[in-house]
Motif scaffolding. Structure first.
Motif, PDB file in Angstrom:
ATOM      1  N   LEU A  39     -13.726  -8.422 -19.498  1.00 35.47           N
ATOM      2  CA  LEU A  39     -12.956  -8.922 -18.355  1.00 35.47           C
ATOM      3  C   LEU A  39     -13.202  -8.037 -17.136  1.00 35.47           C
ATOM      4  O   LEU A  39     -13.021  -6.819 -17.179  1.00 35.47           O
ATOM      5  CB  LEU A  39     -11.460  -8.938 -18.693  1.00 35.47           C
ATOM      6  N   TYR A  40     -13.586  -8.674 -16.025  1.00 36.94           N
ATOM      7  CA  TYR A  40     -13.835  -7.993 -14.752  1.00 36.94           C
ATOM      8  C   TYR A  40     -12.784  -8.457 -13.735  1.00 36.94           C
ATOM      9  O   TYR A  40     -12.376  -9.634 -13.728  1.00 36.94           O
ATOM     10  CB  TYR A  40     -15.234  -8.286 -14.212  1.00 36.94           C
ATOM     11  N   VAL A  41     -12.347  -7.527 -12.891  1.00 41.28           N
ATOM     12  CA  VAL A  41     -11.353  -7.834 -11.862  1.00 41.28           C
ATOM     13  C   VAL A  41     -11.904  -7.426 -10.506  1.00 41.28           C
ATOM     14  O   VAL A  41     -12.449  -6.317 -10.349  1.00 41.28           O
ATOM     15  CB  VAL A  41     -10.023  -7.101 -12.131  1.00 41.28           C
ATOM     16  N   CYS A  42     -11.771  -8.342  -9.526  1.00 40.33           N
ATOM     17  CA  CYS A  42     -12.203  -8.083  -8.145  1.00 40.33           C
ATOM     18  C   CYS A  42     -10.948  -7.943  -7.271  1.00 40.33           C
ATOM     19  O   CYS A  42     -10.111  -8.849  -7.223  1.00 40.33           O
ATOM     20  CB  CYS A  42     -13.080  -9.215  -7.626  1.00 40.33           C
ATOM     21  N   ARG A  43     -10.826  -6.797  -6.582  1.00 43.09           N
ATOM     22  CA  ARG A  43      -9.697  -6.549  -5.676  1.00 43.09           C
ATOM     23  C   ARG A  43     -10.230  -6.326  -4.268  1.00 43.09           C
ATOM     24  O   ARG A  43     -11.192  -5.580  -4.059  1.00 43.09           O
ATOM     25  CB  ARG A  43      -8.910  -5.325  -6.124  1.00 43.09           C
ATOM     26  N   VAL A  44      -9.577  -6.978  -3.327  1.00 37.77           N
ATOM     27  CA  VAL A  44      -9.886  -6.781  -1.917  1.00 37.77           C
ATOM     28  C   VAL A  44      -8.631  -6.227  -1.262  1.00 37.77           C
ATOM     29  O   VAL A  44      -7.587  -6.897  -1.235  1.00 37.77           O
ATOM     30  CB  VAL A  44     -10.316  -8.098  -1.239  1.00 37.77           C
TER      31      VAL A  44
END
Length: 473
Positions: free
Chosen positions: A108-113
């Protein structure tokens, strides 16, 4: 605790405007490039703070200053495996690219901006494995489709050489979607691909299976075609570098259903291979094919203690000539026509320079020749075709029989003249023999009376003497 953290992050992402909810599935083949999507709808942000994580560990990060950081496990000897293309930032696309993915990259990968979750991606790696990797014909082979991480429910479909694979006798589809091929053959070789579907997403991976054995002919009972009088090769080629022991050739006839009976092998096939032939090429050659060579043949060789065989059928083609009142018919005849779908006749002629030119094609198993055809064309070639194209051909040369038409009418005067000439010569010789015999008999009669012969010679000499004296006076 970890589950609670993921739930809280997900709930927070759904509350914040512009954030994306839900989880995206990405399925890619091991060794290829994976693209994990992350898009921001708020285009007013410039040089945002972007953070990509996997299992709470940093994969790739960029600060507002533009500085980039990568996790330690994502670079190998100075070569970076992850990147986030800058030219897409202006459109709000912060997708992550991972090169040469492995099973360890799955998860599982998470992208945060700006610390706001924009996307969650479950990356699953697909790999097709074959065991043993290069099997020998007759051995069992296992083909497995691995998915990492593997979901509880997943749809797997197998393809062989881009065609859906349907398990048949000798092939079993196991509960884990792997395939067991019992006693693999060369026909089992090819590209095996598994297509994985999960949550509306699809991915595929493939691997090439090469079974060592007899590559030519590709399968048993292959039909080979040869014309009477021509040379023919019966192929028996093993995999490159695979030298068989105790290789043999046999000619078989249909005996009982289970055991074909061996028959005498043509002497031309019993000879050993030429020195120039590769050690894994056990093909046999017939220098001049005849009707007796037609039949089924079997080549065999021992590989790793196992006897491999391949059967083939030699079909002999010939042209049969038949005369009619005003024409000659040529018939294309084969020992087995089960694969033949079409016949073609092609006339050929040669000019004084030896240049070859073809005439119009005639379809059909037979062709009728007129006197004009016989005088114009030098040869006729019968080509026969099957479902896969040209099977073979056989040629009839007109000059083989000097004049197919009028042989009787034109031949009789020549024969009569020859007989008359020979008779005259024999008659003259007989006369000479008779004359010689008469002279011999006459001399024989004279020699029976030697005293008389002396008197005759004396009288003759005295007469000649008187004549000479008279002349002198």
């Amino acid at each position: 605790m970890k589950l609670l953290e993921y739930l809280s992050v997900g709930m927070l992402a759904c509350i914040i405007p512009g954030a994306q909810c839900g989880r995206t599935e990405v399925l890619v083949e091991a060794g290829s490039q994976a693209v994990l999507p992350c898009k921001n709808n708020d285009l007013r942000q410039t040089n945002p703070n972007i953070l990509w994580t996997k299992d709470n560990c940093t994969v790739w990060r960029m600060e507002q200053s533009g500085l980039q950081y990568r996790g330690s496990r994502w670079s190998n000897k100075g070569k970076q495996r992850v990147q986030c293309p800058h030219f897409q930032f202006e459109s709000g696309d912060y997708s992550l690219q991972i090169n040469r993915v492995t099973e360890k990259d799955g998860g599982l990968y998470v992208c945060r901006v700006k610390q706001v979750v924009r996307s969650e991606i479950m990356l699953r790696i697909i790999r097709v494995s074959i065991s043993p990797s290069v099997p020998t014909s007759g051995k069992n082979v296992s083909v497995t489709c691995g998915v990492t991480p593997r979901p509880d429910r997943v749809s797997v479909q197998w393809m062989l050489n881009n065609s859906p694979f349907v398990p048949q006798q000798g092939n079993h589809l196991n509960e884990d979607k792997s395939i067991l091929i019992e006693k693999a053959t060369v026909s089992s070789s090819g590209n095996w691909a598994c297509v994985v579907k999960h949550h509306g997403q699809e991915g595929r991976a493939s691997a090439s299976l090469s079974v060592k054995g007899i590559n030519q002919p590709f399968e048993d009972n292959t039909k080979l075609y040869a014309a009477v009088g021509s040379a023919a090769t019966l192929p028996c080629v093993f995999s490159s570098g695979l030298t068989p022991l105790k290789s043999t050739w046999e000619k078989v006839k249909q005996g009982s259903r289970l055991t074909p009976a061996e028959v005498h092998l043509p002497s031309s096939l019993a000879s050993s291979s030429p020195p120039t032939q590769l050690p894994w090429d056990k093909s046999a050659t017939l220098n001049e094919v005849s009707l007796e060579h037609e039949g089924r043949y079997r080549c065999a060789g021992t590989i790793e203690g196992q006897r491999l065989t391949r059967t083939m059928q030699l079909v002999v083609a010939k042209i049969v000539l038949s005369h009619k009142e005003s024409s000659v018919t040529l018939t294309c005849q084969l020992g087995d026509t089960s694969e033949v779908t079409k016949y073609e006749w092609v006339p050929v002629m040669y000019d004084h320079n030896g240049t070859e030119s073809e005439g119009p094609v005639h379809e059909g198993k037979t062709v009728s020749l007129s006197r004009a055809s016989e005088e114009k064309w030098s040869q006729w070639t019968c080509r026969f075709y099957g479902g896969q194209g040209l099977l073979g051909n056989v040629t009839y040369h007109i000059e083989q029989t000097s004049g197919l038409f009028g042989q009787e009418s034109s031949g009789m005067p020549r024969n009569t003249a020859a007989i008359v000439g020979l008779s005259f010569l024999l008659f003259a010789l007989l006369l000479i023999l008779v004359q010689i015999y008469k002279n011999h008999q006459r001399r024989k009669r004279i020699f029976q009376y030697p005293a008389l012969e002396t008197i005759v010679h004396t009288v003759s000499n005295e007469r000649e003497e008187r004549e000479r004296n008279r002349v002198k006076e």
